[in-house]
Every structure is written in C-alpha cells, then in structure tokens.
Motif scaffolding. Structure first.
Motif, short mmCIF file in Angstrom:
data_model
loop_
_atom_site.label_atom_id
_atom_site.label_comp_id
_atom_site.label_asym_id
_atom_site.label_seq_id
_atom_site.Cartn_x
_atom_site.Cartn_y
_atom_site.Cartn_z
N VAL A 22 -31.56 36.35 6.95
CA VAL A 22 -32.40 36.48 7.97
C VAL A 22 -32.33 37.54 9.26
O VAL A 22 -33.16 38.29 9.69
CB VAL A 22 -32.63 35.11 8.78
N GLU A 23 -31.06 37.72 9.57
CA GLU A 23 -30.62 38.78 9.93
C GLU A 23 -31.36 40.28 10.11
O GLU A 23 -31.85 40.72 11.32
CB GLU A 23 -29.41 39.37 10.85
N ASP A 24 -31.15 40.24 8.20
CA ASP A 24 -31.90 41.69 8.04
C ASP A 24 -32.95 41.95 8.50
O ASP A 24 -33.87 43.11 9.28
CB ASP A 24 -31.50 41.74 6.45
N ILE A 25 -34.07 40.84 9.01
CA ILE A 25 -35.37 41.00 9.16
C ILE A 25 -35.33 40.95 10.65
O ILE A 25 -36.37 41.65 11.39
CB ILE A 25 -36.20 39.91 8.85
N GLY A 26 -34.59 40.81 11.82
CA GLY A 26 -34.31 40.90 12.88
C GLY A 26 -34.40 41.98 13.27
O GLY A 26 -35.04 41.49 14.30
N HIS A 27 -32.79 42.26 12.52
CA HIS A 27 -33.23 43.66 13.09
C HIS A 27 -34.16 45.17 12.77
O HIS A 27 -34.58 46.00 13.60
CB HIS A 27 -31.90 44.38 12.29
N ALA A 28 -34.97 44.90 12.14
CA ALA A 28 -35.89 45.46 11.47
C ALA A 28 -37.37 45.37 13.19
O ALA A 28 -38.15 46.21 13.20
CB ALA A 28 -36.64 45.32 10.05
N ALA A 29 -37.77 44.15 13.55
CA ALA A 29 -38.58 43.39 14.76
C ALA A 29 -38.26 43.96 16.23
O ALA A 29 -38.59 44.47 16.29
CB ALA A 29 -38.40 41.86 13.92
N LEU A 30 -35.85 43.53 15.94
CA LEU A 30 -36.39 44.80 16.67
C LEU A 30 -36.37 46.05 17.21
O LEU A 30 -36.47 45.95 18.59
CB LEU A 30 -34.25 44.34 16.99
N TYR A 31 -36.23 46.73 16.00
CA TYR A 31 -36.38 48.12 16.46
C TYR A 31 -38.53 48.17 16.84
O TYR A 31 -38.36 48.54 17.59
CB TYR A 31 -36.92 48.77 14.95
N PHE A 32 -39.03 47.34 16.04
CA PHE A 32 -40.29 47.85 16.65
C PHE A 32 -40.71 46.85 17.70
O PHE A 32 -42.03 47.27 18.90
CB PHE A 32 -41.26 47.06 15.20
N ALA A 33 -39.86 46.16 18.57
CA ALA A 33 -39.90 45.59 19.71
C ALA A 33 -39.81 46.48 20.99
O ALA A 33 -39.90 46.68 21.97
CB ALA A 33 -39.59 44.44 20.36
N SER A 34 -38.00 47.06 20.32
CA SER A 34 -37.81 48.25 21.05
C SER A 34 -38.45 49.16 22.25
O SER A 34 -39.47 50.03 21.74
CB SER A 34 -36.84 48.50 20.79
N LYS A 35 -38.60 49.36 23.00
CA LYS A 35 -38.71 50.60 23.90
C LYS A 35 -38.77 52.32 23.74
O LYS A 35 -39.78 52.82 23.08
CB LYS A 35 -37.73 50.87 25.30
N GLU A 36 -38.19 52.39 22.40
CA GLU A 36 -38.29 53.59 21.47
C GLU A 36 -38.69 53.71 20.66
O GLU A 36 -39.48 54.72 19.51
CB GLU A 36 -36.18 53.54 20.80
N ALA A 37 -39.36 52.55 20.11
CA ALA A 37 -40.49 52.38 19.32
C ALA A 37 -41.54 52.68 19.86
O ALA A 37 -42.64 52.20 19.09
CB ALA A 37 -40.59 51.44 18.46
N ALA A 38 -42.59 52.84 20.82
CA ALA A 38 -43.44 52.93 22.25
C ALA A 38 -44.78 53.69 21.34
O ALA A 38 -45.16 53.74 21.65
CB ALA A 38 -43.22 53.26 23.03
N TYR A 39 -43.92 54.83 20.33
CA TYR A 39 -45.12 55.09 19.88
C TYR A 39 -45.02 55.54 18.61
O TYR A 39 -45.32 55.49 17.42
CB TYR A 39 -44.80 56.72 19.81
N VAL A 40 -45.23 53.84 17.79
CA VAL A 40 -44.48 54.07 16.92
C VAL A 40 -46.23 52.47 16.25
O VAL A 40 -45.56 51.48 16.42
CB VAL A 40 -43.54 53.52 16.05
N THR A 41 -46.59 52.80 15.07
CA THR A 41 -47.77 51.14 15.82
C THR A 41 -48.55 51.61 14.39
O THR A 41 -49.02 53.00 13.47
CB THR A 41 -49.31 51.52 16.71
N GLY A 42 -49.01 50.33 13.58
CA GLY A 42 -49.59 50.42 12.70
C GLY A 42 -49.07 50.63 11.26
O GLY A 42 -49.08 51.09 10.42
N GLN A 43 -47.12 50.37 11.80
CA GLN A 43 -46.73 51.28 10.69
C GLN A 43 -45.77 49.43 9.98
O GLN A 43 -45.84 49.05 10.24
CB GLN A 43 -45.55 51.97 11.20
N THR A 44 -45.25 49.63 8.45
CA THR A 44 -45.24 48.97 8.15
C THR A 44 -43.34 48.57 7.24
O THR A 44 -43.14 50.30 7.28
CB THR A 44 -45.41 48.28 6.39
N ILE A 45 -41.73 48.51 7.78
CA ILE A 45 -41.10 48.63 7.68
C ILE A 45 -40.73 47.19 6.41
O ILE A 45 -41.31 46.60 6.13
CB ILE A 45 -39.64 48.41 7.91
N ILE A 46 -40.26 47.85 4.51
CA ILE A 46 -39.81 46.92 3.55
C ILE A 46 -38.43 46.73 3.50
O ILE A 46 -37.19 47.83 3.90
CB ILE A 46 -40.19 47.50 2.11
N VAL A 47 -37.64 45.43 4.05
CA VAL A 47 -36.36 45.10 3.85
C VAL A 47 -36.19 44.32 2.95
O VAL A 47 -36.54 42.97 2.47
CB VAL A 47 -36.73 44.60 5.64
#
Ligand code: NAP
Length: 256
Positions: free
Chosen positions: A215-240
C-alpha cells in the motif's frame, strides 16, 4: 520532497484500511496532518491511533453529499483548513454481465465514480482557500488499461474517474488546484485478500517484479502529486503496478 507536505492537511477517503491506510501512513510520516474518512468511524479511529502524528478519523459516506460536507467541515475545524484530498474510497465486488443486476452496477458506480465527484465537489470550498491545493484520485489499471472478468462495472468506474479528472483539472486550474490520479496494479489490501489466495498467487506470477504491490507503493506516488514540487503537474496519471501491464503473455515473462 517529503517535507513539502509537512503541516499540510490531508483527507484520505477510504483511509481506514488498504491503500488508503498506506496513503495516510506515507503522508503522516511526511509530517502532514491526516484525517481518515470512512463510513465506520471506529475503524478509522483505530487506524488514526496506529498512525500517530496527530491523525484523526471522521465519519463519511462518499455516496452521501451531506455526510461528506459535514466531514470536511469537521476536518477544517480540527486542523484549520484542507489542502489535499486523496479520493481513494472504492469497492470491487465481482459479477459477470450475465449475472449482474442494475443494482449491482449502481452500487459500484455510486461509490467509485459518483463518490469521486461528490468528494471533489464538497472538498472544493475548503481547497479553494489553500495555497497548495491538491486532488489525488485512486484509479486502477483495471478499466483504463486492462480488463478482468467480473469487473465491467468496476473497470468502467475506474476509467470514468480519469475522464472526470481530465475536465476537472481544467475547471479547477483557476484556483491553483491540481488533479492527478494514481493507477495501482494489484496491491496487498484487506479488500484484495477477500478475492482469495489463488487470485493473489496468479497475479503475483504475472507481474515482472514478481510480487503484489504494498500500500505504501501507492502512498509514495500520491505524495509526489501532492508535493510542492508537483505544482505544474495536472491531469496526469502514474501507473504503479510492478510492470504488470507490460508482458504480452505469460510466455513473455517466462522467457525473460
Ligand atoms: P479496501 O481494503 O476494501 O478498503 C476500502 C476503504 O474504502 C475502506 O476504508 C472503507 O471503509 C472505505 N469505503 C468503502 N466504501 C465507502 C463509502 N461509501 N464511503 C466512504 N468510505 C468507503 O480497498 P482497497 O483495496 O484499499 O482499495 C482502495 C482503492 O484502491 C479503491 O478505489 C480501489 O478501486 C483502488 N484499487 C485497489 C487495488 C488493489 O489491488 N487493492 C488495485 C487498483 C485500485 P468503510 O467500509 O468503513 O467505509
């Protein structure tokens, strides 16, 4: 990256167990203020206590707009706002088309797809007040990429979430809100365990990395999308998924 969610208020729907619990744990360990939303507050409270870091539990049903509005208001009161919605609650009962009733279809659709819309809609007034607002959906490989007998309804909802996301991210961009989705493969959860050991063993054998995900494998991907560093990423998907969607056949895996 982890520190850019420190102090942020995160609601994880379906956070009491499974993937949602993994997402909640990753955010809590990164210093976020985590609220677990699920129908059974006792189970959510036990999970929150196990997570520590001041995590709380709120009762809410993603099929019920009023209960969601009340739950988000409770979180905002407790933590002083809301920055991140992880819309993760979902169900995956199996029924082949010939045996599936209209009620079966509606049940899955109401929870997974309408539930996503209602969670986003009711979180919105709070997210609009955040200076780092994020929405992260838990979709799946099943539906958008792959198929599995018994899951026409489920697959339709998981693909539908991505259709929802691609317009939501345009509508909500004016508020600085990003909307992205994680697409898990087979992840070891209480829900998956209910499908039986044969299902898990068969799936593990079809995954290039040779294991069901955690479950943490998914948590880490979600954390990236929520991060400050992902501010310019929207409407995207990541397969885990440990590479699960890639082999053309079991023979392709065996010949590696
Ligand atoms: P799970 O172990 O069965 O947990 C489901 C969670 O959702 C629980 O916290 C449950 O709590 C909550 N929930 C269910 N219905 C709800 C409702 N109407 N309102 C609010 N909360 C509700 O499921 P999971 O395997 O972690 O799956 C979570 C998400 O990941 C789903 O969206 C699923 O489609 C997706 N996913 C899972 C896998 C996998 O391999 N496990 C793979 C791809 C995608 P209550 O019962 O107390 O409400």
């Amino acid at each position: 990256m982890a520190h850019s969610v420190a102090g942020r208020v995160v609601v994880v729907t379906g956070g009491s167990r499974g993937i949602g619990k993994g997402i909640a744990r990753v955010f809590a360990n990164a210093g976020a203020k985590v609220a677990i939303l699920s129908r059974h507050r006792d189970e959510g409270a036990a999970t929150a206590a196990a997570l520590g870091h001041g995590a709380i539990a709120v009762a809410g049903d993603v099929t019920d707009e009023a209960s969601l509005a009340a739950a988000f208001a409770e979180v905002a009161r407790a933590f002083g706002g809301l920055d991140v919605l992880c819309s993760n609650a979902g169900i995956f009962p199996q029924a082949k088309i010939e045996e599936m009733s209209a009620a079966d279809w509606d049940h899955v659709s109401n929870t997974n797809l309408k539930g996503t819309f209602l969670a986003v809609k009711t979180a919105l007034p709070h997210l609009k007040r955040s200076d780092q607002p994020r929405i992260v959906l838990t979709s799946s490989i099943t539906g958008p990429v792959t198929g599995y007998p018994g899951w026409t309804h489920y697959g339709a909802t998981k693909a539908g979430q991505l259709g929802f996301m691609r317009t939501a991210c345009i509508e909500l961009a004016k508020y600085g809100i990003t909307v992205n989705a994680v697409m898990p493969g087979n992840i070891r959860t209480e829900g998956l365990a209910e499908l039986g050991p044969d299902y898990e063993a068969g799936m593990a054998a079809s995954i290039p990395l040779g294991r069901i995900g955690e479950v943490e494998d998914i948590g880490h991907a979600a954390l990236y999308f929520a991060s400050k560093e992902a501010a310019y990423v929207t409407g995207q998907t990541i397969i885990v998924d440990g590479g699960q969607i890639l082999p053309e056949s079991l023979e392709a895996l065996a010949s590696a």
